[in-house]
Design a protein around this motif. Sequence first.
Motif, PDB file in Angstrom:
ATOM      1  N   GLY A 170       9.914  -6.333 -21.937  1.00  0.00           N
ATOM      2  CA  GLY A 170      10.556  -7.613 -22.247  1.00  0.00           C
ATOM      3  C   GLY A 170      11.222  -8.286 -21.079  1.00  0.00           C
ATOM      4  O   GLY A 170      11.543  -9.475 -21.150  1.00  0.00           O
ATOM      5  N   THR A 171      11.474  -7.582 -19.997  1.00  0.00           N
ATOM      6  CA  THR A 171      12.104  -8.185 -18.825  1.00  0.00           C
ATOM      7  C   THR A 171      11.058  -8.916 -17.987  1.00  0.00           C
ATOM      8  O   THR A 171       9.856  -8.632 -18.070  1.00  0.00           O
ATOM      9  N   SER A 172      11.534  -9.874 -17.179  1.00  0.00           N
ATOM     10  CA  SER A 172      10.638 -10.662 -16.336  1.00  0.00           C
ATOM     11  C   SER A 172      10.874 -10.333 -14.875  1.00  0.00           C
ATOM     12  O   SER A 172      12.014 -10.108 -14.443  1.00  0.00           O
ATOM     13  N   VAL A 173       9.772 -10.301 -14.108  1.00  0.00           N
ATOM     14  CA  VAL A 173       9.856 -10.077 -12.667  1.00  0.00           C
ATOM     15  C   VAL A 173       9.073 -11.189 -11.977  1.00  0.00           C
ATOM     16  O   VAL A 173       8.282 -11.893 -12.597  1.00  0.00           O
ATOM     17  N   SER A 174       9.305 -11.327 -10.694  1.00  0.00           N
ATOM     18  CA  SER A 174       8.623 -12.374  -9.939  1.00  0.00           C
ATOM     19  C   SER A 174       7.137 -12.072  -9.830  1.00  0.00           C
ATOM     20  O   SER A 174       6.682 -10.945 -10.039  1.00  0.00           O
ATOM     21  N   PHE A 175       6.368 -13.098  -9.490  1.00  0.00           N
ATOM     22  CA  PHE A 175       4.925 -12.924  -9.335  1.00  0.00           C
ATOM     23  C   PHE A 175       4.623 -11.935  -8.214  1.00  0.00           C
ATOM     24  O   PHE A 175       3.685 -11.133  -8.321  1.00  0.00           O
ATOM     25  N   GLY A 176       5.441 -11.967  -7.144  1.00  0.00           N
ATOM     26  CA  GLY A 176       5.241 -11.030  -6.044  1.00  0.00           C
ATOM     27  C   GLY A 176       5.403  -9.585  -6.494  1.00  0.00           C
ATOM     28  O   GLY A 176       4.598  -8.720  -6.137  1.00  0.00           O
ATOM     29  N   GLU A 177       6.449  -9.317  -7.289  1.00  0.00           N
ATOM     30  CA  GLU A 177       6.636  -7.959  -7.791  1.00  0.00           C
ATOM     31  C   GLU A 177       5.519  -7.597  -8.769  1.00  0.00           C
ATOM     32  O   GLU A 177       5.072  -6.442  -8.835  1.00  0.00           O
ATOM     33  N   GLY A 178       5.036  -8.594  -9.519  1.00  0.00           N
ATOM     34  CA  GLY A 178       3.918  -8.345 -10.415  1.00  0.00           C
ATOM     35  C   GLY A 178       2.672  -7.916  -9.647  1.00  0.00           C
ATOM     36  O   GLY A 178       1.942  -7.029 -10.081  1.00  0.00           O
ATOM     37  N   LEU A 179       2.441  -8.547  -8.483  1.00  0.00           N
ATOM     38  CA  LEU A 179       1.305  -8.162  -7.648  1.00  0.00           C
ATOM     39  C   LEU A 179       1.460  -6.730  -7.140  1.00  0.00           C
ATOM     40  O   LEU A 179       0.482  -5.968  -7.092  1.00  0.00           O
ATOM     41  N   LEU A 180       2.678  -6.372  -6.755  1.00  0.00           N
ATOM     42  CA  LEU A 180       2.917  -5.005  -6.290  1.00  0.00           C
ATOM     43  C   LEU A 180       2.668  -3.998  -7.410  1.00  0.00           C
ATOM     44  O   LEU A 180       2.099  -2.929  -7.188  1.00  0.00           O
ATOM     45  N   ARG A 181       3.092  -4.360  -8.617  1.00  0.00           N
ATOM     46  CA  ARG A 181       2.847  -3.464  -9.750  1.00  0.00           C
ATOM     47  C   ARG A 181       1.354  -3.379 -10.055  1.00  0.00           C
ATOM     48  O   ARG A 181       0.849  -2.322 -10.445  1.00  0.00           O
ATOM     49  N   ALA A 182       0.644  -4.485  -9.888  1.00  0.00           N
ATOM     50  CA  ALA A 182      -0.807  -4.467 -10.089  1.00  0.00           C
ATOM     51  C   ALA A 182      -1.477  -3.546  -9.080  1.00  0.00           C
ATOM     52  O   ALA A 182      -2.408  -2.794  -9.418  1.00  0.00           O
ATOM     53  N   LEU A 183      -1.013  -3.577  -7.824  1.00  0.00           N
ATOM     54  CA  LEU A 183      -1.555  -2.685  -6.804  1.00  0.00           C
ATOM     55  C   LEU A 183      -1.257  -1.232  -7.151  1.00  0.00           C
ATOM     56  O   LEU A 183      -2.133  -0.355  -7.028  1.00  0.00           O
ATOM     57  N   ALA A 184      -0.027  -0.971  -7.605  1.00  0.00           N
ATOM     58  CA  ALA A 184       0.340   0.394  -7.995  1.00  0.00           C
ATOM     59  C   ALA A 184      -0.517   0.872  -9.167  1.00  0.00           C
ATOM     60  O   ALA A 184      -0.939   2.034  -9.217  1.00  0.00           O
ATOM     61  N   ILE A 185      -0.801  -0.021 -10.106  1.00  0.00           N
ATOM     62  CA  ILE A 185      -1.639   0.330 -11.251  1.00  0.00           C
ATOM     63  C   ILE A 185      -3.067   0.633 -10.803  1.00  0.00           C
ATOM     64  O   ILE A 185      -3.698   1.585 -11.290  1.00  0.00           O
ATOM     65  N   ALA A 186      -3.590  -0.168  -9.864  1.00  0.00           N
ATOM     66  CA  ALA A 186      -4.942   0.083  -9.360  1.00  0.00           C
ATOM     67  C   ALA A 186      -5.025   1.451  -8.693  1.00  0.00           C
ATOM     68  O   ALA A 186      -6.005   2.192  -8.892  1.00  0.00           O
ATOM     69  N   VAL A 187      -3.999   1.807  -7.926  1.00  0.00           N
ATOM     70  CA  VAL A 187      -3.980   3.125  -7.284  1.00  0.00           C
ATOM     71  C   VAL A 187      -3.891   4.223  -8.340  1.00  0.00           C
ATOM     72  O   VAL A 187      -4.566   5.258  -8.250  1.00  0.00           O
ATOM     73  N   ALA A 188      -3.060   4.009  -9.372  1.00  0.00           N
ATOM     74  CA  ALA A 188      -2.924   4.998 -10.447  1.00  0.00           C
ATOM     75  C   ALA A 188      -4.249   5.191 -11.179  1.00  0.00           C
ATOM     76  O   ALA A 188      -4.614   6.322 -11.536  1.00  0.00           O
ATOM     77  N   VAL A 189      -4.976   4.100 -11.403  1.00  0.00           N
ATOM     78  CA  VAL A 189      -6.275   4.198 -12.069  1.00  0.00           C
ATOM     79  C   VAL A 189      -7.264   4.969 -11.190  1.00  0.00           C
ATOM     80  O   VAL A 189      -8.022   5.818 -11.679  1.00  0.00           O
ATOM     81  N   ALA A 190      -7.267   4.681  -9.890  1.00  0.00           N
ATOM     82  CA  ALA A 190      -8.162   5.393  -8.977  1.00  0.00           C
ATOM     83  C   ALA A 190      -7.853   6.894  -8.976  1.00  0.00           C
ATOM     84  O   ALA A 190      -8.763   7.731  -8.994  1.00  0.00           O
ATOM     85  N   LEU A 191      -6.569   7.241  -8.973  1.00  0.00           N
ATOM     86  CA  LEU A 191      -6.177   8.654  -9.004  1.00  0.00           C
ATOM     87  C   LEU A 191      -6.545   9.309 -10.331  1.00  0.00           C
ATOM     88  O   LEU A 191      -6.748  10.526 -10.390  1.00  0.00           O
ATOM     89  N   SER A 192      -6.630   8.514 -11.382  1.00  0.00           N
ATOM     90  CA  SER A 192      -7.009   9.053 -12.687  1.00  0.00           C
ATOM     91  C   SER A 192      -8.457   9.514 -12.722  1.00  0.00           C
ATOM     92  O   SER A 192      -8.859  10.210 -13.658  1.00  0.00           O
ATOM     93  N   LEU A 193      -9.233   9.142 -11.714  1.00  0.00           N
ATOM     94  CA  LEU A 193     -10.660   9.449 -11.702  1.00  0.00           C
ATOM     95  C   LEU A 193     -11.016  10.657 -10.842  1.00  0.00           C
ATOM     96  O   LEU A 193     -12.188  11.022 -10.745  1.00  0.00           O
TER      97      LEU A 193
END
Length: 290
Positions: A170-193
């Motif tokens: 429910g909290t909001s973060v800036s678009f820049g932080e959203g991009l960083l979280r997207a990068l972290a998620i992509a790395v997490a997905v890659a590690l999941s494989l």
Amino acid sequence: MSQAEAAVRTPRPLWSLGLLRSEIATTFRRWRTLALLAVLAGVPVLVGIAVKIETGDGGPGGGGGPGGPAFLSQVTHNGLFLVFTSLAVTLPFFLPMSIGVIAGDSLAGEAHGGTLRYLLVAPAGRTRLLLVKYATILTFCLVGTLVVALSALATGALLFPLGEVTLLSGTSVSFGEGLLRALAIAVAVALSLIGVAAVGLFISALTTSGIAAMATTVGLLITVQILDTLPQLHAIQPYLFPHYWLSFADLLRDPVYWDPLQKNLGLQALYALVFGSAAWARFTTRDITG
């Protein structure tokens, strides 16, 4: 002893960046690899167009669960959520299937083509070649995941507005932080494989048929995912490698829920250790005829 003889007898290091670079370049030059990456890049485009058509001017939004529907409901308000949606869509099948194809063909394909024996004479050494093969598969894991993420980001920016990111908590973060979280998620997905990569490498070490290894890996992947959905098998499901795959959604919470992510990474590391060791044991004692 001459300098030439000494150079020949000097033991080569276990790891070689030259061999790794050559293997990565060879893998990513293959039409099959490029076709798999093209399919992965196309999935976010199709998802984005489908959401755009379905919602028209914007449709209803909101939602807050950890799965795909929560991401879909946010896409029309913020194109960055197409990244999370696309990763959630591709992770159960498209990404691991692609990894299964690359991993299954890694050793079996060389044996079938008659090049594995020459790689070992090169001299690569069996352990070093196995490590290079696995590192190449892991590289594809990362590249494939980033291809999905970048395609989704570009598609989301073209079709939907961009701005502050409302997290699942429910909290909001800036678009820049959203991009960083997207990068972290992509790395997490890659590690999941990495677990799928190790299983595919082991299967590839068992046979000299690349097609058989790829089909077996993909078939095993589908079977395990079916088992992970059966409530009667609840007791064993936490030990199946896909069980915690969607835990990457917890990176979209504030604070982040680390426990499922840690369980996922620990499980993948266990699969990599067990099946990587099995692949090594098989490959280092196998008669190489092709």
